[in-house]
Design a protein around this motif. Structure first.
Motif, PDB file in Angstrom:
ATOM      1  N   PHE A 116       1.034  -1.369   0.363  1.00 20.64           N
ATOM      2  CA  PHE A 116       0.192  -0.070  -0.342  1.00 20.64           C
ATOM      3  C   PHE A 116       0.623   1.325  -0.081  1.00 20.64           C
ATOM      4  N   ARG A 117       1.391   1.193   0.760  1.00 21.50           N
ATOM      5  CA  ARG A 117       2.953   2.464   1.132  1.00 21.50           C
ATOM      6  C   ARG A 117       3.696   2.898  -0.134  1.00 21.50           C
ATOM      7  N   ASN A 118       3.936   1.916  -0.774  1.00 21.56           N
ATOM      8  CA  ASN A 118       4.562   1.676  -2.043  1.00 21.56           C
ATOM      9  C   ASN A 118       3.746   2.122  -3.594  1.00 21.56           C
ATOM     10  N   ASN A 119       2.687   1.878  -3.790  1.00 23.53           N
ATOM     11  CA  ASN A 119       2.052   3.006  -4.369  1.00 23.53           C
ATOM     12  C   ASN A 119       1.912   3.848  -4.475  1.00 23.53           C
ATOM     13  N   TYR A 120       1.468   4.399  -2.928  1.00 19.01           N
ATOM     14  CA  TYR A 120       0.890   5.402  -2.547  1.00 19.01           C
ATOM     15  C   TYR A 120       1.597   6.481  -3.225  1.00 19.01           C
ATOM     16  N   LEU A 121       3.601   6.110  -2.500  1.00 16.87           N
ATOM     17  CA  LEU A 121       4.341   6.736  -2.491  1.00 16.87           C
ATOM     18  C   LEU A 121       4.875   6.457  -4.565  1.00 16.87           C
ATOM     19  N   PHE A 122       4.766   5.922  -4.886  1.00 16.08           N
ATOM     20  CA  PHE A 122       5.268   5.888  -6.276  1.00 16.08           C
ATOM     21  C   PHE A 122       3.843   6.929  -7.468  1.00 16.08           C
ATOM     22  N   VAL A 123       3.162   6.742  -7.185  1.00 17.02           N
ATOM     23  CA  VAL A 123       1.690   7.641  -7.667  1.00 17.02           C
ATOM     24  C   VAL A 123       1.963   9.172  -7.101  1.00 17.02           C
ATOM     25  N   TYR A 124       2.448   9.500  -6.018  1.00 22.21           N
ATOM     26  CA  TYR A 124       2.475  10.545  -4.890  1.00 22.21           C
ATOM     27  C   TYR A 124       4.041  10.887  -6.640  1.00 22.21           C
ATOM     28  N   SER A 125       4.698  10.271  -5.900  1.00 21.78           N
ATOM     29  CA  SER A 125       6.145  10.847  -6.503  1.00 21.78           C
ATOM     30  C   SER A 125       5.892  10.821  -7.970  1.00 21.78           C
ATOM     31  N   LEU A 126       4.841  10.564  -8.832  1.00 21.84           N
ATOM     32  CA  LEU A 126       4.846  11.268 -10.119  1.00 21.84           C
ATOM     33  C   LEU A 126       4.002  11.980 -10.120  1.00 21.84           C
TER      34      LEU A 126
END
Length: 187
Positions: A18-28
């Motif tokens: 969950f954290r990694n998905n959020y961080l990926f989208v947020y960073s993009l």
């Protein structure tokens, strides 16, 4: 499994995913926002290039200043209530609203008309306000809905600041410099 080391639980694996998905989208999204100088990470990276674009369109420093101030002012005005609006309309709709507002803001940069550029700056301010409220609001609600710990939420926010707000702005600056200076694009 190594003796003395517990296997990660399904909950911790789900939490990391969950954290990694959020961080990926947020960073993009932060990387994309770095091309619109309405937010703090983008000021140092994209601001000079957008200024040069407006200058290329033939606008005076005073007019360019008006465009920049409109973007910051729009974010200030909309930022005061857009979080509450996102909670009322739904966080998913608000994040999709960010995508629409930001995309339209980017499109306006292709038109040298001052009013169109001004509209783009307003839309950029709305997008910035949505990015800094809707994404985080959604994260908090979804995080607790899934039963993850408060400590891990703090860690996610720390990583989002480093990756999304810091690293992405730096990488955007290097990319912009490379495209303009080394490849002579945008001249």
């Amino acid at each position: 499994m190594v003796k003395g080391i517990a296997a990660p639980s399904d909950a911790s694996l789900a939490g990391r995913a969950f954290r990694n998905n959020y961080l990926f989208v947020y960073s993009l999204q932060m990387r994309e926002l770095s091309s619109t100088p309405c937010s703090s990470p983008a000021i140092a990276t994209a601001g000079p290039y957008v200024y040069a674009l407006y200058e290329h369109y033939g606008y005076s420093p005073a007019q360019i200043g008006q465009l920049f101030i409109t973007g910051f002012g729009s974010s200030m005005v909309f930022g005061t209530f857009i979080g509450a609006l996102a909670d009322k309309a739904g966080r998913k709709k608000a994040t999709l609203g960010y995508v629409v507002a930001y995309s339209l803001s980017c499109l306006t940069k292709h038109y040298p008309n001052f009013r169109v550029l001004m509209l783009g700056r307003v839309l950029g301010g709305v997008a910035t306000s949505l990015l800094f409220s809707a994404f985080e609001s959604w994260l908090v609600a979804e995080h607790f809905k899934r039963g993850f710990s408060e400590k891990s939420l703090g860690q996610t926010f720390s990583q989002a600041v480093f990756l999304g707000n810091g690293l992405m702005a730096i990488l955007a600056g290097f990319l912009g410099d490379y495209l303009v200076e080394k490849m002579a694009l945008g001249r």
